[in-house]
Design a protein around this motif. Structure first.
Motif, short mmCIF file in Angstrom:
data_model
loop_
_atom_site.label_atom_id
_atom_site.label_comp_id
_atom_site.label_asym_id
_atom_site.label_seq_id
_atom_site.Cartn_x
_atom_site.Cartn_y
_atom_site.Cartn_z
N HIS A 370 0.82 -1.22 0.00
CA HIS A 370 0.00 0.00 0.00
C HIS A 370 0.85 1.26 0.00
CE1 HIS A 370 -2.26 -3.24 2.11
NE2 HIS A 370 -3.18 -2.88 1.24
N LEU A 371 2.08 1.14 0.51
CA LEU A 371 2.98 2.30 0.63
C LEU A 371 4.36 1.90 0.16
CD1 LEU A 371 2.11 3.15 4.35
CD2 LEU A 371 1.12 4.23 2.34
N ASP A 372 5.12 2.89 -0.31
CA ASP A 372 6.51 2.55 -0.65
C ASP A 372 7.37 2.62 0.61
OD1 ASP A 372 7.24 5.18 -0.19
OD2 ASP A 372 7.40 5.73 -2.30
N HIS A 373 8.65 2.41 0.44
CA HIS A 373 9.58 2.33 1.56
C HIS A 373 9.65 3.66 2.34
CE1 HIS A 373 13.51 1.01 3.34
NE2 HIS A 373 12.77 -0.08 3.44
N ASP A 374 9.23 4.75 1.70
CA ASP A 374 9.22 6.06 2.37
C ASP A 374 7.82 6.41 2.88
OD1 ASP A 374 11.96 6.56 1.98
OD2 ASP A 374 11.55 7.07 -0.12
#
Ligand SMILES: Cc1cc2nc3c(=O)[nH]c(=O)nc-3n(C[C@H](O)[C@H](O)[C@H](O)COP(=O)(O)OP(=O)(O)OC[C@H]3O[C@@H](n4cnc5c(N)ncnc54)[C@H](O)[C@@H]3O)c2cc1C
Length: 432
Positions: A370-374
């Motif tokens: 759902h989200l990137d690494h940041d």
């Protein structure tokens, strides 16, 4: 910049939002912190808790509690601290070891001594030990200098308002009673939020928008912004209940809830359920035990909690739905029997079980899915940092969320080319 233009807009002033606002404002970034709850000093009375606490359904017969106020759920949390481990970071997909070192130096994580256990907790601990269930104390998030003679003190618990005070002193703007209704997305990017304050609909614009509204609220804001796979792996919600019994002659007093615990090894924990007289009254009222309302001092209690497997779904309106598996219900039933024996062995009579409750849902959003690494969503400049991201049902969330928010603040400051962090400013008063 205009009055309604900011570097970063943070939605929600709980543990995550307060940490972000504090860390970003230390770098002289222009930060707006929006909070749907009011900004008033909290006292731990029955009426004050009732004014901010809100229940919401998460599973069949199970409701979780959240708090609408500046400082979010830290205004009513217990202060128990089960630190994240390397396994937590593996599950999360982000190594927060460096941030954990920093946060441990900053937050008051203390090992409590036996002197902190009030008589009702000692009675439960000794009884559990005698029956072969060794209850150990947890670290707590407490400033013990505010607990004379080890006595309970609400002020001693660390709360997000400590960071908000510093953020405001650094120049961050707090808008209380400001409920964000939607994220404004233009040309595929998040550019601001629309919120309602005092009957007026307002807009604010930011280079970066971060949702820290907590797992009760963030899913709906994401879904409305056009993200369609929210909750695709289900969620966990830590079902729990309390067992209470009366011990004639016991002289109990206010207590920090959950200071001792025994892990049964099957995903179930038994903990000491001693609490403050105000919270006790709230429990008795919500369980319709009116004749027990004033029996706090003579009551012993055991809390039973289950680390449930991820499951269930989140609907388009942001509501949570789940059914506990029969094997999970069996585990809770078996633990109820053990808790009853512990209370009986402690001399308790008139034992009863409370209704089932749930913890705030976690495991709702996942890095890599759902989200990137940041922590950025697939809508550029829209980020999430709150309990929705908790990857591990076995730990308590607070320290991990503060670590995660610190990391995100560093990332945002870098991408906004902010000034290096200044030394902490002296704390100021929180204003509406
Ligand atoms: C009774 C209780 C006991 C707990 N005990 C412990 C414990 O002992 N140890 C521990 O580590 N954790 C504990 N927790 C959990 C811990 O408090 C939470 O995990 C943590 O505070 C979550 O932080 P958050 O930043 O995700 O959001 P929250 O603290 O939930 O804050 C979110 C904020 O966003 C605001 N908001 C929501 N929607 C909007 C909107 N649309 N617009 C603007 N603002 C909005 C809310 O009013 C709230 O202030 C407890 C929780 C509860 C309820």
């Amino acid at each position: 910049m205009d009055n309604n233009e900011f570097d970063v807009i943070v939605v929600g002033s709980g543990a995550s939002g307060a940490t972000l606002a504090r860390d970003l404002s230390r770098r002289s970034l222009k930060v707006l912190l929006l909070e749907r709850g009011a900004d008033r000093p909290m006292a731990e009375t029955l009426s004050a808790i009732a004014a901010i606490a809100r229940e919401f359904p998460v599973a069949e017969g199970l409701k979780a509690t959240t708090a609408y106020t500046v400082g979010g759920a830290t205004s009513i949390y217990f202060g128990v601290c089960k630190l994240p481990t390397a396994d937590t970071f593996d599950k999360l997909g982000i190594d927060l070891a460096r941030e954990l070192d920093e946060v441990r130096r900053e937050l008051p994580v203390v090992e409590v001594s036996d002197a902190f256990l009030p008589p009702q907790s000692v009675a439960v601990r000794d009884s559990a030990r005698a029956l072969g269930y060794p209850m150990k104390t947890h670290p707590m998030l407490l400033d013990t200098s505010k607990c004379p003679d080890g006595r309970y003190s609400y002020e001693a618990k660390w709360k997000a308002t400590a960071f908000i005070e510093e953020a405001l002193a650094n120049g961050a703007v707090l808008a209380a009673r400001a409920k964000v209704a939607k994220v404004i997305v233009e040309d595929g990017r998040a550019v601001g939020v629309e919120y309602r304050q005092g009957g007026t609909v307002r807009k604010a614009y930011g280079k970066k928008i971060v949702l820290c509204a907590g797992s009760p609220a963030t899913p709906k804001l994401l879904i409305d912004a056009g993200i369609d796979n929210v909750g695709s792996r289900g969620f966990f919600c830590k079902p729990a209940f309390m067992m209470f019994g009366s011990v004639p002659g016991l002289a109990g007093r206010d207590a920090f809830l959950g200071m001792t615990e025994c892990d049964l090894g099957n995903g179930v924990t038994l903990g000491d359920g001693a609490m403050t007289a105000s919270l006790f009254k709230l429990f008795m009222l919500s369980n319709l035990k009116l004749t027990r309302l004033f029996s706090h001092a003579g009551t012993v209690s055991v809390a039973v909690a289950l680390n449930d497997a991820p499951g269930g779904r989140i609907d388009a309106d942001g509501s949570y739905h789940k059914r506990l598996a029969p094997a999970e219900l069996d585990k809770l039933k078996a633990a109820e029997g053990i808790a009853r024996k512990i209370l009986e062995h402690a001399g308790a009579r008139r034992i009863f079980r409370s209704r089932y409750v749930a913890g705030t849902p976690g495991g709702v959003l996942w890095v890599g899915e759902h989200l990137d690494h940041d922590l950025q969503t697939r809508i550029p400049d829209l980020y999430v940092c709150d309990q929705s991201l908790m990857p591990d049902v076995r730990i308590t969330p607070l320290v991990m969320l503060v670590c995660l928010a610190r990391r995100l603040a560093n990332h945002l400051a870098l991408s906004l080319q902010a000034q290096p962090a200044t030394a902490p400013a002296p704390s100021g008063e929180v204003t509406a």
